[in-house]
Design a protein around this motif. Structure first.
Motif, PDB file in Angstrom:
ATOM      1  N   GLU A 549     -43.944  21.293  -0.042  1.00 22.29           N
ATOM      2  CA  GLU A 549     -43.403  22.872   0.181  1.00 22.29           C
ATOM      3  C   GLU A 549     -43.311  24.438  -0.982  1.00 22.29           C
ATOM      4  O   GLU A 549     -43.182  24.733  -0.521  1.00 22.29           O
ATOM      5  CB  GLU A 549     -41.847  21.803  -0.788  1.00 22.29           C
ATOM      6  CG  GLU A 549     -41.254  21.117  -0.274  1.00 22.29           C
ATOM      7  CD  GLU A 549     -40.529  21.237   1.121  1.00 22.29           C
ATOM      8  OE1 GLU A 549     -40.082  22.239   1.478  1.00 22.29           O
ATOM      9  OE2 GLU A 549     -40.655  19.995   1.957  1.00 22.29           O
ATOM     10  N   GLU A 550     -44.664  24.183  -1.375  1.00 22.41           N
ATOM     11  CA  GLU A 550     -45.034  25.229  -1.890  1.00 22.41           C
ATOM     12  C   GLU A 550     -45.988  25.940  -0.932  1.00 22.41           C
ATOM     13  O   GLU A 550     -46.555  25.309  -0.464  1.00 22.41           O
ATOM     14  CB  GLU A 550     -45.804  24.983  -2.672  1.00 22.41           C
ATOM     15  CG  GLU A 550     -44.723  24.376  -3.990  1.00 22.41           C
ATOM     16  CD  GLU A 550     -43.726  25.553  -4.783  1.00 22.41           C
ATOM     17  OE1 GLU A 550     -44.155  26.556  -4.669  1.00 22.41           O
ATOM     18  OE2 GLU A 550     -42.754  24.888  -4.912  1.00 22.41           O
ATOM     19  N   THR A 551     -45.488  27.067  -0.422  1.00 25.25           N
ATOM     20  CA  THR A 551     -46.222  27.900   0.432  1.00 25.25           C
ATOM     21  C   THR A 551     -47.590  28.584   0.319  1.00 25.25           C
ATOM     22  O   THR A 551     -48.678  27.993   1.569  1.00 25.25           O
ATOM     23  CB  THR A 551     -45.632  30.064   0.482  1.00 25.25           C
ATOM     24  OG1 THR A 551     -44.439  29.645   1.061  1.00 25.25           O
ATOM     25  CG2 THR A 551     -46.418  30.585   1.728  1.00 25.25           C
ATOM     26  N   THR A 553     -49.359  25.586  -1.377  1.00 26.44           N
ATOM     27  CA  THR A 553     -50.497  24.752  -2.035  1.00 26.44           C
ATOM     28  C   THR A 553     -50.292  24.863   0.312  1.00 26.44           C
ATOM     29  O   THR A 553     -51.467  23.733   0.671  1.00 26.44           O
ATOM     30  CB  THR A 553     -49.316  23.554  -2.032  1.00 26.44           C
ATOM     31  OG1 THR A 553     -49.144  23.775  -3.500  1.00 26.44           O
ATOM     32  CG2 THR A 553     -49.714  22.567  -1.861  1.00 26.44           C
ATOM     33  N   THR A 701     -43.388  26.924   6.627  1.00 22.30           N
ATOM     34  CA  THR A 701     -42.745  26.891   6.200  1.00 22.30           C
ATOM     35  C   THR A 701     -41.950  28.250   5.202  1.00 22.30           C
ATOM     36  O   THR A 701     -41.267  28.592   5.899  1.00 22.30           O
ATOM     37  CB  THR A 701     -43.960  28.265   4.773  1.00 22.30           C
ATOM     38  OG1 THR A 701     -44.264  30.062   5.444  1.00 22.30           O
ATOM     39  CG2 THR A 701     -45.510  27.657   5.147  1.00 22.30           C
ATOM     40  N   SER A 729     -43.397  22.304   5.411  1.00 22.71           N
ATOM     41  CA  SER A 729     -42.042  22.123   4.692  1.00 22.71           C
ATOM     42  C   SER A 729     -41.410  21.068   5.694  1.00 22.71           C
ATOM     43  O   SER A 729     -41.222  21.867   6.597  1.00 22.71           O
ATOM     44  CB  SER A 729     -40.855  22.934   4.129  1.00 22.71           C
ATOM     45  OG  SER A 729     -39.905  22.846   3.764  1.00 22.71           O
TER      46      SER A 729
END
Length: 756
Positions: A549-551, A553, A701, A729
């Motif tokens: 979910e984190e860009t 990452t 993302t 995501s």
């Protein structure tokens, strides 16, 4: 090539009676650049000021706009000392000048640094050993004396003298442009375009730069124009701004802009009154700088369309040429199929191929061989390739002269493999010449009976027009492509317009997915996405999702998937076989940042192997790169936007980089031309059109929210032959599948076809 930056300079405190601020001065040799922002010119570098014996630990850190400075140059910098909490003491440069070294050691380092094309460290040592501290004076004033150096012949002597003179001339241009933050590479381009007239053109006709010099758009030309005193509301500026607005719109795919939208956009860019824009637009029409006409807009309502003249002419000419080919009264070059017994022909074909055609495929075969223009479309697994191969087999059986082409080198290679007939790129086929003119056109058509063009969704308006002009009367033209993919990078949506309900061109759309293709997760999920249904991952051996979910990452995970996981599980080469396709260029998971991370992972620096820094990028041998502009001057028939290649050599003495393209052609780039190349470990989905890769990795993302569209995701998936890995995501993926908006392009081609 150096120039001083005029950021700041000497500054006063401004208070009455106070002593003016006197900048500190630092002199030394620029040893290396550790960071450079190509957009702002901000640079972090290391300077040897001669006080520490040249050891790495004794180098001084300098920061600031060292625009144009190169390692090896001796610099005199003005600025102030400061301290960074992490990096310690550093000198903050306000402006600088280059100075020639005055010692034998300094001259040797200067000449051996690669600044002067043709002189490397060994030759520099020989020259300085022979002439001593006077070596630079000899090159400057009596370069013919260089032949006195042992083993230095007249040819190399002449090259060194020419390189020195060019460097001096470019430096003069740089000094003139120093206050406007124009990069070294653009100064080189300006000089190569205008030569001794460079400064005169920049001072008196700055808006010419925007049209004449690649890399200089209106905004840079406008900054230069303001610096040389051209008024904000001058008609010259406003007309240049209108043409820039139209040119930008073609980069977004539009062939024209509605007049009202153009005026509003120009007012916003120029910050002038709309009345002045309207007056200057009328003047441009009178002077034939632009063209206007009434056309149906995307909603069907009539609009006043404003075109750059070449685009209006190309649109009208393409429609006329296609209708002319379709209805040509000249002899049919495939007349053998006008009265053929199709039952017998198709039975013979099945005996040759071992496979019977489906009904849709039979219709396409008949259409291509009996009508002089035909369009074939369909998604993956629907048998487009086999249909094309069948058409070629039948035509070849009648001794037809067949030419196959595709917009990219990779697509042409694939077409060759599928059909067994040699295919070329459209550019090579037409033998495009410097300036973009084609060797083959209406007056000198191609010698063929059947021309098949694959990946036609990539054809932009200008290239499609050149291609249509080269088809001889009576020949058959078959355009093949997937209309649901992204349209061309250039202006127009040619394939979509040819398939429009208003178009009179014969067409077939293949819809049946064959059983073998249904076993592929890549094909199955491509069709699911295209129909607005989320892809499936359970039980798939060739289609995966790594959730994140984190860009940031997602970016790290993408690199791990490319560099480690895919090679380990599937045995694929991460550089040759795996391609990252990003929805956008910017952002932590955009193509730009991913290229930096992937280069670190796949092509790290190696001791003793040359590399070259250009702006914010470092080029290394083994790097995967792509061309970002059409350059008709390079290669046998030009090198074009989107051409992929691998860096095979870097010559710091000749200041050149060698690239082996995917068309297996060796192309040379001067160091000053490296702004035409970007790394291609990751590319945007738009740049991937026409290419096919064993494995595709797609970061998805929420930071790319505005770009998440169904046809973009569909295009990315259909670039893969064997494997697709999505990273990112689930929410962003769902948005891409839901969003069917393909973006409207302003084009009147479909209507022009209908009007004939």
């Amino acid at each position: 090539m150096g120039a001083r930056s005029d950021r700041g300079g000497s500054r006063g405190s401004g208070g009455s009676g106070e002593r003016p601020f006197r900048p500190a001065v630092l002199e030394g040799v620029l040893e290396r650049i550790t960071y450079a922002n190509e957009e702002t010119g901000y640079t972090v570098a290391k300077i040897d000021n001669g006080r520490g014996g040249g050891g790495g630990a004794d180098l001084t850190t300098v920061v600031g706009a060292l625009l144009g400075a190169q390692p090896g140059e001796s610099l005199r910098m003005e600025g102030r000392w400061g301290s960074h909490p992490q990096y310690g003491r550093q000198f903050m440069v306000e402006n600088y000048t280059t100075v020639l070294p005055a010692t034998v050691q300094g001259v040797r380092r200067y000449l051996g640094s690669g600044l002067v094309k043709g002189i490397g460290p060994r030759l520099a040592e020989r020259i300085v050993d022979f002439f001593g501290v006077e070596a630079l004076d000899v090159i400057e004033q009596t370069p013919e004396r260089l032949i006195e150096v042992p083993k230095l012949g007249p040819k190399r002597t002449r090259l060194i003298a020419d390189a020195w003179e060019e460097q001096k001339a470019i430096k003069e241009v740089m000094v003139f442009l120093q206050g406007i933050e124009v990069s070294t590479s653009l100064a080189v381009r300006i000089y190569k375009k205008y030569g001794d007239s460079s400064i005169s053109v920049v001072r008196n006709e700055p808006y010419r730069l925007a049209t004449d010099v690649w890399g200089i758009g209106f905004k840079t030309a406008d900054t230069i124009a303001q610096a040389v005193g051209i008024p904000h509301d001058s008609p010259e500026r406003v007309m240049a701004g209108i043409q820039f607005t139209l040119s930008e719109s073609t980069s977004d795919g539009h062939c024209y802009l509605p007049e009202e939208r153009l005026i509003a956009a120009a007012v916003k860019i120029l910050q002038v009154d709309s009345g002045l824009v309207i007056e200057c637009l009328a003047r441009l029409v009178d002077e034939e700088g632009v063209a206007t006409e009434k056309v149906p807009g995307p909603d069907g309502d009539e609009v006043t369309a404003v075109y750059l003249v070449p685009f209006q002419r190309a649109e009208a000419a393409l429609a006329a040429q296609l209708r002319g080919l379709l209805n040509a009264g000249s002899a049919d070059r495939l007349s053998a199929f006008s009265d053929v017994d199709w039952g017998v022909a198709l039975e013979w074909l099945a005996s040759r191929t071992g496979t019977e055609l489906a009904a849709e495929q039979e219709e396409a075969v008949k259409l291509a061989l009996s009508r002089k223009v035909a369009v074939l479309t369909g998604g993956p697994g629907c048998g487009k390739s086999f249909t094309v191969s069948s058409i070629i087999t039948l035509a070849a059986a009648k001794k037809a002269r067949i030419i196959l082409a595709a917009p990219t080198g990779r697509a042409a290679k694939r077409l060759t493999e599928l059909t067994g007939h040699e295919a070329s790129t459209v550019h090579r086929l037409l033998e495009l010449k410097p300036g973009g003119d084609a060797s083959y056109d209406r007056d000198n058509p191609l010698d063929c009976d059947l021309l098949v063009v694959d990946e036609a969704s990539m054809l932009d308006l200008l290239l499609a027009n050149k291609l249509a002009k080269a088809v001889p009367p009576g020949a058959h033209l078959l355009l093949v492509g997937d209309v649901d993919q992204l349209p061309s990078v250039g202006a127009g949506q040619v394939l979509r317009d040819l398939l429009d309900e208003r178009s009179p061109l014969p067409q077939v759309r293949l819809t049946h997915v064959f059983r073998q293709a249904q076993e592929s997760g890549v094909v199955t999920n491509a069709h699911r996405v295209n129909s607005g249904t989320p892809p499936e991952f359970a039980g798939m051996s060739d289609f995966f999702l790594f959730p994140s979910e984190e860009t940031e990452t997602t970016a790290e995970l993408t690199v791990d998937v490319v560099a480690n996981r895919i090679p380990r599980k599937f045995g694929l080469d991460p550089r040759r076989d795996v391609q990252v396709l990003a929805p956008m260029h910017r952002g932590p998971a955009g193509a730009g940042n991913l290229n930096t991370l992937l280069q670190e992972a796949l092509t790290p620096p190696r001791e003793g192997v040359a590399e070259r820094r250009f702006g914010g990028r470092i080029f290394r041998v083994g790097d995967k790169v792509t061309q970002i502009r059409n350059n008709y001057e390079k290669g046998e028939n030009g090198v074009f936007n989107g051409t992929l290649g691998v860096i095979t050599g870097i010559d710091t003495i000749e200041q050149a980089v060698a690239v082996r393209t995917d068309e297996d052609e060796e192309i040379g780039y001067d160091f000053a031309e490296l702004d035409e190349l970007v790394h291609a470990y990751a590319v945007t989905v738009h740049r991937s059109q026409g290419s096919e890769y064993p494995a595709v990795v797609i970061p998805v993302t929420t930071s790319a929210w505005m770009m998440l569209q169904r046809n973009l995701l569909y295009t990315a998936i259909t670039r893969a032959k064997r494997l697709v890995v999505l990273v990112g995501s689930r929410r962003a993926l769902a948005q891409a599948v839901r969003n069917a908006s393909a973006g409207r392009r302003y084009t009147a081609l479909a209507q022009r076809l209908a009007d004939f």
